[in-house]
Structure formats: structure tokens, C-alpha cells
Design a protein around this motif. Structure first.
Motif, PDB file in Angstrom:
ATOM      1  N   THR A   7       0.831  -1.197   0.000  1.00 12.83           N
ATOM      2  CA  THR A   7       0.000   0.000   0.000  1.00 12.83           C
ATOM      3  C   THR A   7       0.869   1.251   0.000  1.00 12.83           C
ATOM      4  N   GLY A   8       0.232   2.389  -0.236  1.00 15.94           N
ATOM      5  CA  GLY A   8       0.933   3.666  -0.208  1.00 15.94           C
ATOM      6  C   GLY A   8       0.895   4.358  -1.552  1.00 15.94           C
ATOM      7  N   ILE A  12       6.208   5.448  -3.202  1.00 17.00           N
ATOM      8  CA  ILE A  12       6.585   4.555  -2.104  1.00 17.00           C
ATOM      9  C   ILE A  12       6.538   3.105  -2.578  1.00 17.00           C
ATOM     10  N   GLY A  35       9.363  -2.232  16.859  1.00 16.89           N
ATOM     11  CA  GLY A  35       8.522  -2.042  15.685  1.00 16.89           C
ATOM     12  C   GLY A  35       9.310  -1.909  14.394  1.00 16.89           C
ATOM     13  N   ASN A  36      10.617  -1.687  14.500  1.00 14.95           N
ATOM     14  CA  ASN A  36      11.471  -1.629  13.314  1.00 14.95           C
ATOM     15  C   ASN A  36      11.930  -3.039  12.980  1.00 14.95           C
ATOM     16  N   ASP A  49      11.525   0.831   8.878  1.00 21.39           N
ATOM     17  CA  ASP A  49      10.892   1.364  10.074  1.00 21.39           C
ATOM     18  C   ASP A  49       9.444   0.884  10.111  1.00 21.39           C
ATOM     19  N   ARG A  50       8.777   1.141  11.222  1.00 21.70           N
ATOM     20  CA  ARG A  50       7.419   0.652  11.418  1.00 21.70           C
ATOM     21  C   ARG A  50       6.471   1.145  10.321  1.00 21.70           C
ATOM     22  N   THR A  51       6.621   2.403   9.898  1.00 20.78           N
ATOM     23  CA  THR A  51       5.735   2.981   8.874  1.00 20.78           C
ATOM     24  C   THR A  51       5.850   2.231   7.554  1.00 20.78           C
ATOM     25  N   MET A  52       7.077   1.989   7.101  1.00 22.46           N
ATOM     26  CA  MET A  52       7.278   1.262   5.841  1.00 22.46           C
ATOM     27  C   MET A  52       6.847  -0.195   5.972  1.00 22.46           C
ATOM     28  N   ASN A  54       4.534  -1.422   7.747  1.00 19.63           N
ATOM     29  CA  ASN A  54       3.073  -1.516   7.745  1.00 19.63           C
ATOM     30  C   ASN A  54       2.488  -1.416   6.344  1.00 19.63           C
ATOM     31  N   ARG A  55       3.247  -0.975   5.368  1.00 16.56           N
ATOM     32  CA  ARG A  55       2.767  -0.881   3.985  1.00 16.56           C
ATOM     33  C   ARG A  55       2.844  -2.215   3.259  1.00 16.56           C
TER      34      ARG A  55
END
Length: 58
Positions: A7-8, A12, A35-36, A49-52, A54-55
Motif C-alpha cells: 500500500t501507499g 513509495i 517495531g522496526n 521502520d514501522r511505517t514502511m 506496515n505498507r
């Protein structure tokens, strides 16, 4: 684990694809800290990292 969806925004998703994260590709979690993640994709280990992370849907 097998990647089912990424996603994203387009840029990205393109960046993740260049790193080897593609639908139906295989990914293995090597370690997780706060989370990383460090994951194995093809013959490379990549830190996310956690943000990436989660995608990438598995």
C-alpha cells in the motif's frame, strides 16, 4: 511469508519494488526491535521502520 499487497503512494510502492518487495515475493523477518524490522528479501537484508513495514501486507 508471501507478500500479498503493498500500500501507499506510487513513489513509495515503486521504491519498495526496487528493494525487492513485490506481490507474491517472499520475505523473512530476521529481527524486530521497537517495531522496526530487519527482513530478508531475495539475497538482501533490509531495515524497515514501522511505517514502511506496515505498507507491506503479508
Amino acid at each position: 511469508m508471501t507478500i500479498r499487497k503493498i500500500t501507499g503512494k506510487d513513489e513509495i510502492r515503486q521504491h519498495l519494488a526496487e528493494l525487492g518487495f513485490v506481490v507474491d515475493g517472499t520475505v523473512t523477518v530476521v529481527s524486530e526491535l521497537g517495531g522496526n524490522l530487519i527482513v530478508q528479501v531475495k539475497d538482501s537484508r533490509i531495515a524497515l521502520d514501522r511505517t514502511m513495514a506496515n505498507r507491506v501486507m503479508i
